[in-house]
Design an enzyme around this catalytic site. Structure first.
Site, PDB file in Angstrom:
ATOM      1  N   GLY A   1       6.008   9.088  11.465  1.00 54.64           N
ATOM      2  CA  GLY A   1       7.046   9.586  10.640  1.00 54.64           C
ATOM      3  C   GLY A   1       8.032   8.225  10.191  1.00 54.64           C
ATOM      4  O   GLY A   1       7.806   7.588   9.731  1.00 54.64           O
TER       5      GLY A   1
ATOM      6  N   ASP B   1       7.543   5.859  -1.472  1.00 48.78           N
ATOM      7  CA  ASP B   1       8.680   6.555  -2.689  1.00 48.78           C
ATOM      8  C   ASP B   1       8.618   7.838  -3.183  1.00 48.78           C
ATOM      9  O   ASP B   1      10.035   7.698  -3.735  1.00 48.78           O
ATOM     10  CB  ASP B   1       8.156   5.856  -4.619  1.00 48.78           C
TER      11      ASP B   1
ATOM     12  N   GLY C   1      -3.199   9.767  -7.294  1.00 44.34           N
ATOM     13  CA  GLY C   1      -2.163   9.393  -7.742  1.00 44.34           C
ATOM     14  C   GLY C   1      -0.204   9.532  -7.665  1.00 44.34           C
ATOM     15  O   GLY C   1      -0.550  10.244  -7.400  1.00 44.34           O
TER      16      GLY C   1
HETATM   17  O1  RIB Z   1       4.702   2.453  -4.819  1.00 47.10           O
HETATM   18  C1  RIB Z   1       3.707   3.165  -5.525  1.00 47.10           C
HETATM   19  C2  RIB Z   1       4.042   1.835  -6.370  1.00 47.10           C
HETATM   20  O2  RIB Z   1       3.732   0.637  -6.063  1.00 47.10           O
HETATM   21  C3  RIB Z   1       2.417   2.242  -7.378  1.00 47.10           C
HETATM   22  O3  RIB Z   1       3.065   3.082  -8.392  1.00 47.10           O
HETATM   23  C4  RIB Z   1       2.310   0.810  -7.845  1.00 47.10           C
HETATM   24  O4  RIB Z   1       2.624   0.810  -9.443  1.00 47.10           O
HETATM   25  C5  RIB Z   1       3.083  -0.177  -7.516  1.00 47.10           C
HETATM   26  O5  RIB Z   1       4.208  -0.202  -8.468  1.00 47.10           O
END
Ligand code: RIB
Length: 283
Positions: free
Chosen positions: A205, A233, A268
């Site tokens: 976590g 991200d 992906g």
């Molecule tokens: O955080 C993942 C990303 O890190 C991927 O999509 C790759 O492009 C790198 O930038």
């Protein structure tokens, strides 16, 4: 509710992915499984994740004059991220990430930045209204200038780990790192900067600190991990969106953990980024 308005200054890559049973050792050649390519790049992933979670998003980035750019920008375009700030380099190719994904979902990533490395302060708007999200896959002086031109909430994902100017850190309202990055910067040094700091701990976590004090801790929901690429991200985008919506800290952290977990359930980076209703349902 008004939609949070976010400008992402960051990278756009085309991810070239090979799956293997396990990650290779240094110097080892492994026979892999299938090959696939997906839109990626930390900046682009964060922009699309924030958009799918309900924010109004603009991306400032640079790509090459090549076919990879079209593929790399396709999902951002389709989902309505404002790409008017994406420039084209006449002589650098679109960024490429070589990614190896193991059967347990862990990955190894190497990035050839290409056009991301020539995103310059001149490419930024005069002022960045609303919130800013940034990371380290574009030149640090450009990121610093974006932070200086932003009049709103500044959210920085300090990845990949590299030395960031103190002034940039001090201006940040939210800093997000994973375990490895926290070790690189030093947890105490990060917490001493003040503001909010989130440390992600993978399957365990995440923890959220405010002015050096832990204010929330959350575990992600149990999911079947297929590919962790883009999970960090998504966490960054989700925590930023939740805090901009004024969600209480513990709720915001649970929301971000759930979003990150969902992103790891599909292959992906960008194809796996979750929609708002799926995250709300899981929380
Ligand atoms: O955080 C993942 C990303 O890190 C991927 O999509 C790759 O492009 C790198 O930038």
């Amino acid at each position: 509710m008004t939609r949070p308005r976010i400008t992402v200054v960051g990278s756009v890559n085309l991810d070239l992915v090979v799956s293997t049973e396990r990650l290779p050792e240094p110097g080892e050649t492994l026979m892999g499984g299938s090959f696939s390519s997906h839109p990626g790049g930390k900046g682009a992933n964060q922009a699309l994740a924030a958009c799918r979670l309900g924010a109004e998003v603009s991306l400032i980035a640079k790509v090459g004059r090549d076919a990879n750019a079209e593929e790399a920008l396709a999902l951002l375009k389709r989902d309505g991220v404002n790409l008017s700030g994406v420039g084209v380099s006449p002589d650098q190719p679109t960024g490429v990430a070589l990614i190896n994904v193991a059967a347990d979902g862990e990955n190894q990533i190497v990035v050839a930045p290409g056009a991301n490395a020539v995103l310059r302060p001149e490419d930024l708007p005069e002022r960045i209204e609303g919130a800013l999200v940034g990371q380290h896959e574009v030149p640090l002086d450009t990121l610093a200038e974006a932070v200086a031109r932003c009049n709103g909430f500044v959210s920085l994902n300090l990845a990949p780990a590299m030395d960031t100017a103190d002034a940039v850190l001090k201006r940040s309202d939210l800093v997000i790192v994973n375990k490895t990055e926290a070790d690189f910067y030093g947890r105490q040094a990060l917490l001493a900067v003040g503001g909010r700091v989130a440390i992600t701990l993978g399957a365990e976590g995440a923890i959220l600190f405010a002015d050096g004090v832990e204010i929330a801790r959350a575990a992600p929901p149990k999911v079947d991990v297929v590919d962790a690429t883009g999970a960090g991200d998504t966490f960054t985008a989700a925590l930023t969106v939740a805090l901009l919506e004024n969600q209480p800290a513990d709720q915001a952290l649970r929301f971000a953990c759930a979003a990150g977990a969902l992103a790891a359930t599909r292959a992906g980076a960008q194809p796996a980024l979750p929609l708002r209703h799926a995250v709300d349902a899981l929380v």
